[in-house]
Design an enzyme around this catalytic site. Structure first.
Site, PDB file in Angstrom:
ATOM      1  N   ASP A   9       0.907   4.372  14.283  1.00  0.00           N
ATOM      2  CA  ASP A   9       0.742   3.053  14.889  1.00  0.00           C
ATOM      3  C   ASP A   9       1.604   3.038  16.152  1.00  0.00           C
ATOM      4  O   ASP A   9       2.129   4.088  16.560  1.00  0.00           O
ATOM      5  CB  ASP A   9       1.044   1.923  13.885  1.00  0.00           C
ATOM      6  CG  ASP A   9       2.528   1.781  13.570  1.00  0.00           C
ATOM      7  OD1 ASP A   9       3.339   2.612  14.050  1.00  0.00           O
ATOM      8  OD2 ASP A   9       2.890   0.834  12.848  1.00  0.00           O
ATOM      9  N   HIS A  10       1.768   1.870  16.768  1.00  0.00           N
ATOM     10  CA  HIS A  10       2.520   1.797  18.026  1.00  0.00           C
ATOM     11  C   HIS A  10       3.956   2.290  17.851  1.00  0.00           C
ATOM     12  O   HIS A  10       4.521   2.880  18.754  1.00  0.00           O
ATOM     13  CB  HIS A  10       2.503   0.360  18.566  1.00  0.00           C
ATOM     14  CG  HIS A  10       2.912  -0.654  17.544  1.00  0.00           C
ATOM     15  ND1 HIS A  10       2.055  -1.070  16.554  1.00  0.00           N
ATOM     16  CD2 HIS A  10       4.083  -1.300  17.333  1.00  0.00           C
ATOM     17  CE1 HIS A  10       2.683  -1.952  15.777  1.00  0.00           C
ATOM     18  NE2 HIS A  10       3.909  -2.095  16.232  1.00  0.00           N
ATOM     19  N   CYS A  66       4.436   5.666  11.073  1.00  0.00           N
ATOM     20  CA  CYS A  66       4.642   4.288  11.531  1.00  0.00           C
ATOM     21  C   CYS A  66       6.153   4.090  11.674  1.00  0.00           C
ATOM     22  O   CYS A  66       6.892   5.073  11.771  1.00  0.00           O
ATOM     23  CB  CYS A  66       3.971   3.281  10.607  1.00  0.00           C
ATOM     24  SG  CYS A  66       4.572   3.223   8.915  1.00  0.00           S
ATOM     25  N   GLY A  67       6.620   2.849  11.724  1.00  0.00           N
ATOM     26  CA  GLY A  67       8.049   2.630  11.936  1.00  0.00           C
ATOM     27  C   GLY A  67       8.890   3.213  10.815  1.00  0.00           C
ATOM     28  O   GLY A  67       9.843   3.956  11.046  1.00  0.00           O
ATOM     29  N   THR A  68       8.533   2.864   9.592  1.00  0.00           N
ATOM     30  CA  THR A  68       9.275   3.358   8.425  1.00  0.00           C
ATOM     31  C   THR A  68       8.525   4.437   7.662  1.00  0.00           C
ATOM     32  O   THR A  68       9.120   5.113   6.820  1.00  0.00           O
ATOM     33  CB  THR A  68       9.526   2.210   7.442  1.00  0.00           C
ATOM     34  OG1 THR A  68       8.243   1.674   7.050  1.00  0.00           O
ATOM     35  CG2 THR A  68      10.379   1.112   8.060  1.00  0.00           C
ATOM     36  N   GLY A  69       7.239   4.525   7.874  1.00  0.00           N
ATOM     37  CA  GLY A  69       6.376   5.404   7.068  1.00  0.00           C
ATOM     38  C   GLY A  69       5.844   4.708   5.827  1.00  0.00           C
ATOM     39  O   GLY A  69       4.905   5.184   5.187  1.00  0.00           O
ATOM     40  N   GLY A  71       4.330   1.606   5.329  1.00  0.00           N
ATOM     41  CA  GLY A  71       2.993   1.003   5.409  1.00  0.00           C
ATOM     42  C   GLY A  71       1.901   2.055   5.383  1.00  0.00           C
ATOM     43  O   GLY A  71       0.861   1.879   4.724  1.00  0.00           O
ATOM     44  N   HIS A  99       4.820  20.315  -6.048  1.00  0.00           N
ATOM     45  CA  HIS A  99       4.689  19.667  -7.367  1.00  0.00           C
ATOM     46  C   HIS A  99       3.607  18.594  -7.418  1.00  0.00           C
ATOM     47  O   HIS A  99       3.017  18.384  -8.474  1.00  0.00           O
ATOM     48  CB  HIS A  99       6.028  19.040  -7.779  1.00  0.00           C
ATOM     49  CG  HIS A  99       7.046  20.050  -8.205  1.00  0.00           C
ATOM     50  ND1 HIS A  99       8.189  19.724  -8.901  1.00  0.00           N
ATOM     51  CD2 HIS A  99       7.093  21.404  -8.034  1.00  0.00           C
ATOM     52  CE1 HIS A  99       8.896  20.829  -9.147  1.00  0.00           C
ATOM     53  NE2 HIS A  99       8.261  21.852  -8.611  1.00  0.00           N
ATOM     54  N   ASN A 100       3.381  17.888  -6.308  1.00  0.00           N
ATOM     55  CA  ASN A 100       2.465  16.742  -6.328  1.00  0.00           C
ATOM     56  C   ASN A 100       1.158  17.010  -5.590  1.00  0.00           C
ATOM     57  O   ASN A 100       0.310  16.119  -5.497  1.00  0.00           O
ATOM     58  CB  ASN A 100       3.143  15.495  -5.726  1.00  0.00           C
ATOM     59  CG  ASN A 100       4.529  15.255  -6.284  1.00  0.00           C
ATOM     60  OD1 ASN A 100       5.509  15.324  -5.553  1.00  0.00           O
ATOM     61  ND2 ASN A 100       4.635  15.026  -7.577  1.00  0.00           N
ATOM     62  N   ARG A 110      11.178   5.214  13.066  1.00  0.00           N
ATOM     63  CA  ARG A 110      12.411   4.453  13.285  1.00  0.00           C
ATOM     64  C   ARG A 110      13.515   4.902  12.327  1.00  0.00           C
ATOM     65  O   ARG A 110      14.591   4.306  12.310  1.00  0.00           O
ATOM     66  CB  ARG A 110      12.123   2.960  13.119  1.00  0.00           C
ATOM     67  CG  ARG A 110      11.213   2.410  14.211  1.00  0.00           C
ATOM     68  CD  ARG A 110      10.800   0.973  13.953  1.00  0.00           C
ATOM     69  NE  ARG A 110       9.998   0.462  15.065  1.00  0.00           N
ATOM     70  CZ  ARG A 110       9.192  -0.583  14.976  1.00  0.00           C
ATOM     71  NH1 ARG A 110       9.057  -1.231  13.827  1.00  0.00           N
ATOM     72  NH2 ARG A 110       8.490  -0.976  16.023  1.00  0.00           N
ATOM     73  N   ARG A 133       2.015  23.638 -14.754  1.00  0.00           N
ATOM     74  CA  ARG A 133       2.297  22.357 -15.422  1.00  0.00           C
ATOM     75  C   ARG A 133       2.075  21.166 -14.490  1.00  0.00           C
ATOM     76  O   ARG A 133       1.793  20.059 -14.946  1.00  0.00           O
ATOM     77  CB  ARG A 133       3.720  22.345 -15.989  1.00  0.00           C
ATOM     78  CG  ARG A 133       4.823  22.324 -14.944  1.00  0.00           C
ATOM     79  CD  ARG A 133       6.198  22.477 -15.587  1.00  0.00           C
ATOM     80  NE  ARG A 133       7.292  22.242 -14.659  1.00  0.00           N
ATOM     81  CZ  ARG A 133       7.721  23.148 -13.766  1.00  0.00           C
ATOM     82  NH1 ARG A 133       7.135  24.329 -13.677  1.00  0.00           N
ATOM     83  NH2 ARG A 133       8.732  22.867 -12.961  1.00  0.00           N
ATOM     84  N   HIS A 134       2.168  21.415 -13.192  1.00  0.00           N
ATOM     85  CA  HIS A 134       1.989  20.321 -12.234  1.00  0.00           C
ATOM     86  C   HIS A 134       0.520  19.919 -12.096  1.00  0.00           C
ATOM     87  O   HIS A 134       0.220  18.782 -11.758  1.00  0.00           O
ATOM     88  CB  HIS A 134       2.558  20.722 -10.870  1.00  0.00           C
ATOM     89  CG  HIS A 134       3.988  21.141 -10.945  1.00  0.00           C
ATOM     90  ND1 HIS A 134       4.994  20.282 -11.323  1.00  0.00           N
ATOM     91  CD2 HIS A 134       4.576  22.344 -10.740  1.00  0.00           C
ATOM     92  CE1 HIS A 134       6.144  20.930 -11.335  1.00  0.00           C
ATOM     93  NE2 HIS A 134       5.914  22.185 -10.983  1.00  0.00           N
ATOM     94  N   ARG A 137      -0.423  17.124 -14.393  1.00  0.00           N
ATOM     95  CA  ARG A 137       0.152  15.837 -13.964  1.00  0.00           C
ATOM     96  C   ARG A 137      -0.638  15.257 -12.789  1.00  0.00           C
ATOM     97  O   ARG A 137      -0.878  14.056 -12.735  1.00  0.00           O
ATOM     98  CB  ARG A 137       1.629  16.030 -13.603  1.00  0.00           C
ATOM     99  CG  ARG A 137       2.436  16.454 -14.824  1.00  0.00           C
ATOM    100  CD  ARG A 137       3.795  17.004 -14.484  1.00  0.00           C
ATOM    101  NE  ARG A 137       4.449  17.497 -15.692  1.00  0.00           N
ATOM    102  CZ  ARG A 137       5.495  18.321 -15.700  1.00  0.00           C
ATOM    103  NH1 ARG A 137       6.014  18.734 -14.563  1.00  0.00           N
ATOM    104  NH2 ARG A 137       6.025  18.718 -16.834  1.00  0.00           N
TER     105      ARG A 137
HETATM  106  C1  RB5 Z   1       5.480  -2.154  12.958  1.00  0.00           C
HETATM  107  O1  RB5 Z   1       6.363  -3.057  13.533  1.00  0.00           O
HETATM  108  C2  RB5 Z   1       5.965  -1.718  11.580  1.00  0.00           C
HETATM  109  O2  RB5 Z   1       5.861  -2.765  10.683  1.00  0.00           O
HETATM  110  C3  RB5 Z   1       5.180  -0.521  11.102  1.00  0.00           C
HETATM  111  O3  RB5 Z   1       5.304   0.505  12.036  1.00  0.00           O
HETATM  112  C4  RB5 Z   1       5.584   0.103   9.786  1.00  0.00           C
HETATM  113  O4  RB5 Z   1       6.968   0.365   9.768  1.00  0.00           O
HETATM  114  C5  RB5 Z   1       5.127  -0.546   8.584  1.00  0.00           C
HETATM  115  O5  RB5 Z   1       5.312  -0.040   7.462  1.00  0.00           O
END
Ligand code: RB5
Length: 148
Positions: A9-10, A66-69, A71, A99-100, A110, A133-134, A137
């Site tokens: 995303d952005h 994305c920002g945190t990964g 979403g 494993h997964n 971020r 074994r994996h 699962r």
């Molecule tokens: C965008 O601002 C932010 O919400 C998105 O990149 C992401 O971190 C969501 O999980």
């Protein structure tokens, strides 16, 4: 060499560019599904571009940023056949595949800097599912999907 689908995303577009450049250096065929600038977009729209590429076999693996990964990971894991792993370390990325049988790597731009993200991506791409074994699962994950 199998194709890797990548999107962001952005918040993740700059890190995506770094990873795409690294993939090119590695000679890795890459399907860049956007975006190409930092205009605000909604991460589910880009998560589903990559998951579709993986499920219809245009790509063997996907990368989502994305920002945190978070979403991206939540969205990708709603898709049947996708096992997305949000990874902050090389160890997590390697184990997610071994494993997964993870087929999508999620990164938070971020949270994780470019140099580390490149190493995480390389660990993800170099790893192989161990089966054994994996496998049982991972098959149970499919059964959970079928219960929905
Ligand atoms: C965008 O601002 C932010 O919400 C998105 O990149 C992401 O971190 C969501 O999980």
């Amino acid at each position: 060499m199998a194709t890797i689908a990548i999107a962001a995303d952005h918040a993740g577009v700059a890190l995506k560019a770094e990873l795409v450049a690294e993939l090119a250096k590695l000679g890795q065929p890459t399907l860049d599904l956007g975006p190409s600038d930092t205009s605000s977009v909604d991460y589910p729209d880009y998560a589903t571009k990559v998951t579709a590429a993986v499920t219809d076999k245009r790509a063997s693996l996907g990368i989502l940023i994305c920002g945190t990964g978070t979403g991206m990971a939540i969205t990708a894991n709603k898709v049947h056949g996708i096992r997305a792993a949000l990874s902050r370390s090389e160890f997590e990325a390697r184990m997610a595949v071994q494993h997964n049988d993870a087929n999508v790597l999620c990164l938070g731009a971020r949270v994780t800097g470019g140099a580390l993200a490149i190493e995480i991506m390389k660990a993800f791409l170099a790893a192989s599912f161990e089966g054994g074994r994996h496998a049982k699962r991972v098959e149970k994950i499919t059964q959970v999907e079928a219960q929905r």
